[in-house]
Design a protein around this motif. Structure first.
Motif, PDB file in Angstrom:
ATOM      1  N   ASN A  35       0.824  -1.209   0.000  1.00  0.00           N
ATOM      2  CA  ASN A  35       0.000   0.000   0.000  1.00  0.00           C
ATOM      3  C   ASN A  35       0.858   1.259   0.000  1.00  0.00           C
ATOM      4  O   ASN A  35       0.522   2.252  -0.662  1.00  0.00           O
ATOM      5  N   ALA A  36       1.960   1.218   0.758  1.00  0.00           N
ATOM      6  CA  ALA A  36       2.859   2.376   0.792  1.00  0.00           C
ATOM      7  C   ALA A  36       3.477   2.620  -0.574  1.00  0.00           C
ATOM      8  O   ALA A  36       3.623   3.770  -1.009  1.00  0.00           O
ATOM      9  N   THR A  37       3.826   1.540  -1.271  1.00  0.00           N
ATOM     10  CA  THR A  37       4.401   1.666  -2.614  1.00  0.00           C
ATOM     11  C   THR A  37       3.382   2.253  -3.584  1.00  0.00           C
ATOM     12  O   THR A  37       3.693   3.157  -4.372  1.00  0.00           O
ATOM     13  N   ILE A  38       2.144   1.736  -3.503  1.00  0.00           N
ATOM     14  CA  ILE A  38       1.077   2.247  -4.373  1.00  0.00           C
ATOM     15  C   ILE A  38       0.796   3.713  -4.057  1.00  0.00           C
ATOM     16  O   ILE A  38       0.646   4.543  -4.964  1.00  0.00           O
ATOM     17  N   GLU A  39       0.743   4.038  -2.761  1.00  0.00           N
ATOM     18  CA  GLU A  39       0.487   5.423  -2.344  1.00  0.00           C
ATOM     19  C   GLU A  39       1.549   6.355  -2.899  1.00  0.00           C
ATOM     20  O   GLU A  39       1.237   7.429  -3.440  1.00  0.00           O
ATOM     21  N   ASN A  40       2.805   5.963  -2.794  1.00  0.00           N
ATOM     22  CA  ASN A  40       3.892   6.810  -3.281  1.00  0.00           C
ATOM     23  C   ASN A  40       3.821   7.017  -4.788  1.00  0.00           C
ATOM     24  O   ASN A  40       4.038   8.127  -5.297  1.00  0.00           O
ATOM     25  N   LYS A  41       3.502   5.939  -5.513  1.00  0.00           N
ATOM     26  CA  LYS A  41       3.393   6.059  -6.976  1.00  0.00           C
ATOM     27  C   LYS A  41       2.262   7.005  -7.361  1.00  0.00           C
ATOM     28  O   LYS A  41       2.407   7.823  -8.277  1.00  0.00           O
ATOM     29  N   ILE A  42       1.143   6.900  -6.647  1.00  0.00           N
ATOM     30  CA  ILE A  42       0.011   7.780  -6.925  1.00  0.00           C
ATOM     31  C   ILE A  42       0.348   9.228  -6.585  1.00  0.00           C
ATOM     32  O   ILE A  42       0.001  10.151  -7.329  1.00  0.00           O
ATOM     33  N   ALA A 110      -6.756   7.392  -9.988  1.00  0.00           N
ATOM     34  CA  ALA A 110      -6.091   6.174  -9.506  1.00  0.00           C
ATOM     35  C   ALA A 110      -6.261   6.031  -7.996  1.00  0.00           C
ATOM     36  O   ALA A 110      -6.494   4.931  -7.482  1.00  0.00           O
ATOM     37  N   LEU A 111      -6.157   7.160  -7.292  1.00  0.00           N
ATOM     38  CA  LEU A 111      -6.339   7.139  -5.841  1.00  0.00           C
ATOM     39  C   LEU A 111      -7.765   6.718  -5.480  1.00  0.00           C
ATOM     40  O   LEU A 111      -7.969   5.897  -4.584  1.00  0.00           O
ATOM     41  N   LYS A 112      -8.741   7.257  -6.198  1.00  0.00           N
ATOM     42  CA  LYS A 112     -10.135   6.896  -5.921  1.00  0.00           C
ATOM     43  C   LYS A 112     -10.385   5.418  -6.185  1.00  0.00           C
ATOM     44  O   LYS A 112     -11.139   4.767  -5.465  1.00  0.00           O
ATOM     45  N   SER A 113      -9.764   4.894  -7.243  1.00  0.00           N
ATOM     46  CA  SER A 113      -9.980   3.482  -7.571  1.00  0.00           C
ATOM     47  C   SER A 113      -9.397   2.560  -6.508  1.00  0.00           C
ATOM     48  O   SER A 113      -9.906   1.455  -6.281  1.00  0.00           O
ATOM     49  N   LYS A 114      -8.327   3.014  -5.843  1.00  0.00           N
ATOM     50  CA  LYS A 114      -7.704   2.203  -4.783  1.00  0.00           C
ATOM     51  C   LYS A 114      -8.341   2.457  -3.424  1.00  0.00           C
ATOM     52  O   LYS A 114      -8.149   1.687  -2.484  1.00  0.00           O
ATOM     53  N   GLY A 115      -9.084   3.549  -3.344  1.00  0.00           N
ATOM     54  CA  GLY A 115      -9.696   3.926  -2.065  1.00  0.00           C
ATOM     55  C   GLY A 115      -8.992   5.145  -1.491  1.00  0.00           C
ATOM     56  O   GLY A 115      -7.770   5.131  -1.318  1.00  0.00           O
ATOM     57  N   LEU A 116      -9.742   6.192  -1.221  1.00  0.00           N
ATOM     58  CA  LEU A 116      -9.148   7.436  -0.725  1.00  0.00           C
ATOM     59  C   LEU A 116      -8.406   7.245   0.587  1.00  0.00           C
ATOM     60  O   LEU A 116      -7.468   7.977   0.900  1.00  0.00           O
ATOM     61  N   GLU A 117      -8.825   6.227   1.370  1.00  0.00           N
ATOM     62  CA  GLU A 117      -8.164   5.965   2.650  1.00  0.00           C
ATOM     63  C   GLU A 117      -6.746   5.458   2.462  1.00  0.00           C
ATOM     64  O   GLU A 117      -5.987   5.365   3.438  1.00  0.00           O
ATOM     65  N   LEU A 118      -6.367   5.124   1.225  1.00  0.00           N
ATOM     66  CA  LEU A 118      -4.984   4.724   0.959  1.00  0.00           C
ATOM     67  C   LEU A 118      -4.018   5.847   1.332  1.00  0.00           C
ATOM     68  O   LEU A 118      -2.883   5.596   1.753  1.00  0.00           O
ATOM     69  N   LEU A 119      -4.492   7.091   1.201  1.00  0.00           N
ATOM     70  CA  LEU A 119      -3.694   8.249   1.583  1.00  0.00           C
ATOM     71  C   LEU A 119      -3.797   8.413   3.094  1.00  0.00           C
ATOM     72  O   LEU A 119      -4.826   8.839   3.613  1.00  0.00           O
ATOM     73  N   LYS A 120      -2.730   8.078   3.810  1.00  0.00           N
ATOM     74  CA  LYS A 120      -2.780   8.011   5.271  1.00  0.00           C
ATOM     75  C   LYS A 120      -2.843   9.377   5.945  1.00  0.00           C
ATOM     76  O   LYS A 120      -3.385   9.507   7.033  1.00  0.00           O
ATOM     77  N   ASN A 121      -2.246  10.381   5.323  1.00  0.00           N
ATOM     78  CA  ASN A 121      -2.241  11.719   5.902  1.00  0.00           C
ATOM     79  C   ASN A 121      -3.628  12.357   5.732  1.00  0.00           C
ATOM     80  O   ASN A 121      -4.039  12.704   4.619  1.00  0.00           O
ATOM     81  N   ASP A 122      -4.355  12.504   6.822  1.00  0.00           N
ATOM     82  CA  ASP A 122      -5.737  12.991   6.758  1.00  0.00           C
ATOM     83  C   ASP A 122      -5.827  14.394   6.167  1.00  0.00           C
ATOM     84  O   ASP A 122      -6.713  14.679   5.357  1.00  0.00           O
ATOM     85  N   ALA A 123      -4.936  15.279   6.596  1.00  0.00           N
ATOM     86  CA  ALA A 123      -4.965  16.661   6.109  1.00  0.00           C
ATOM     87  C   ALA A 123      -4.682  16.710   4.608  1.00  0.00           C
ATOM     88  O   ALA A 123      -5.333  17.448   3.866  1.00  0.00           O
ATOM     89  N   LEU A 124      -3.730  15.906   4.175  1.00  0.00           N
ATOM     90  CA  LEU A 124      -3.387  15.866   2.754  1.00  0.00           C
ATOM     91  C   LEU A 124      -4.541  15.286   1.940  1.00  0.00           C
ATOM     92  O   LEU A 124      -4.852  15.778   0.853  1.00  0.00           O
ATOM     93  N   ARG A 125      -5.171  14.245   2.481  1.00  0.00           N
ATOM     94  CA  ARG A 125      -6.315  13.641   1.783  1.00  0.00           C
ATOM     95  C   ARG A 125      -7.432  14.662   1.592  1.00  0.00           C
ATOM     96  O   ARG A 125      -8.012  14.768   0.504  1.00  0.00           O
ATOM     97  N   PHE A 126      -7.717  15.436   2.644  1.00  0.00           N
ATOM     98  CA  PHE A 126      -8.757  16.466   2.553  1.00  0.00           C
ATOM     99  C   PHE A 126      -8.393  17.514   1.510  1.00  0.00           C
ATOM    100  O   PHE A 126      -9.244  17.964   0.730  1.00  0.00           O
ATOM    101  N   GLU A 127      -7.131  17.899   1.477  1.00  0.00           N
ATOM    102  CA  GLU A 127      -6.672  18.912   0.520  1.00  0.00           C
ATOM    103  C   GLU A 127      -6.808  18.406  -0.915  1.00  0.00           C
ATOM    104  O   GLU A 127      -7.210  19.156  -1.813  1.00  0.00           O
TER     105      GLU A 127
END
Length: 233
Positions: A35-42, A110-127
């Motif tokens: 998941n961390a690898t996918i998150e970084n690529k996205i 791509a992030l939406k297809s994997k699930g927005l929760e893949l982005l662990k940083n809550d503030a960044l996800r909201f932004e």
């Protein structure tokens, strides 16, 4: 009666329990790493897309600036002021030109297809969600759907009916200049001036929204890059 060796069975049970827990922990660690690898690529894809978005925003802003300059030019023409007739074509083309709002959304999709929760940083996800789901969508609606901003549809024919009779053409039909001063009635002059005023005001309005969106794009790009640095990329 045969005595049960509880110590032996207890040791075997403990061994199996530890093996299961270890396998579960390893599997969980592998999932987290994947998941961390996918998150970084996205995030890298989002950062690259944001850089392109800034370029697209700058192109549209420049187009609206040119449109405002065209309004100023034709206002001078309509009011009988002296102008450079060599630039008539530039200001004629720029006066009612519309633009489309292009956003590079592949990273966000791509992030939406994997699930927005893949982005662990809550503030960044909201932004991220705020920019792509609100700011970009609003900008697109202003440029492409909001009737007030459709300059070509709203004003071209009416303004052209007044401008075109004063143009001069070469033998191939190309505009090469215009005759000045324009012979316009008071009513015609006021109508065109009101159109020019409205175009200019609306272009300034959309430029303000572009400026606010550009700030958010740059801010998000900076925060995404900071997140990648923290992740060791």
């Amino acid at each position: 009666m045969k005595q049960v060796n509880w110590r032996k069975y207890g040791f075997e049970f403990l061994s199996i329990f530890i093996a299961v827990i270890a396998a579960f922990a390893l599997n969980n660690w592998n999932d987290n790493q994947r998941n961390a690898t996918i998150e970084n690529k996205i995030l890298v894809e989002i950062a690259n897309g944001l850089e392109k978005d800034i370029e697209d925003i700058n192109v549209n802003v420049k187009g609206h600036e040119d449109g405002i300059e065209a309004c100023k030019y034709w206002r001078q023409v309509i009011t009988g002021q002296e102008v450079n007739t060599d630039s008539v074509m530039i200001h004629y083309l720029g006066l009612t030109r519309d633009f489309i709002s292009i956003q590079n959304v592949s990273g966000y999709e791509a992030l939406k297809s994997k699930g927005l929760e893949l982005l662990k940083n809550d503030a960044l996800r909201f932004e991220v969600i705020s920019l792509y789901e609100y700011d970009y969508q609003t900008l697109k609606k202003f440029e492409e759907e909001y009737q007030e901003m459709q300059f070509q549809d709203n004003y071209f024919m009416a303004i052209n009916n007044i401008l075109a009779p004063n143009f001069t053409f070469d033998e191939k039909g190309n505009i090469i200049g215009m005759r000045t001063p324009f012979d316009l009635s008071d009513s015609e002059q006021k109508i065109v001036l009101s159109y020019l005023w409205k175009i200019q005001v609306n272009r300034r309005f959309i430029m303000y929204f572009y400026a606010e969106t550009a700030k958010k794009v740059n801010s998000l790009k900076e925060h995404v890059e900071e997140e990648l640095v923290r992740a060791g990329n």
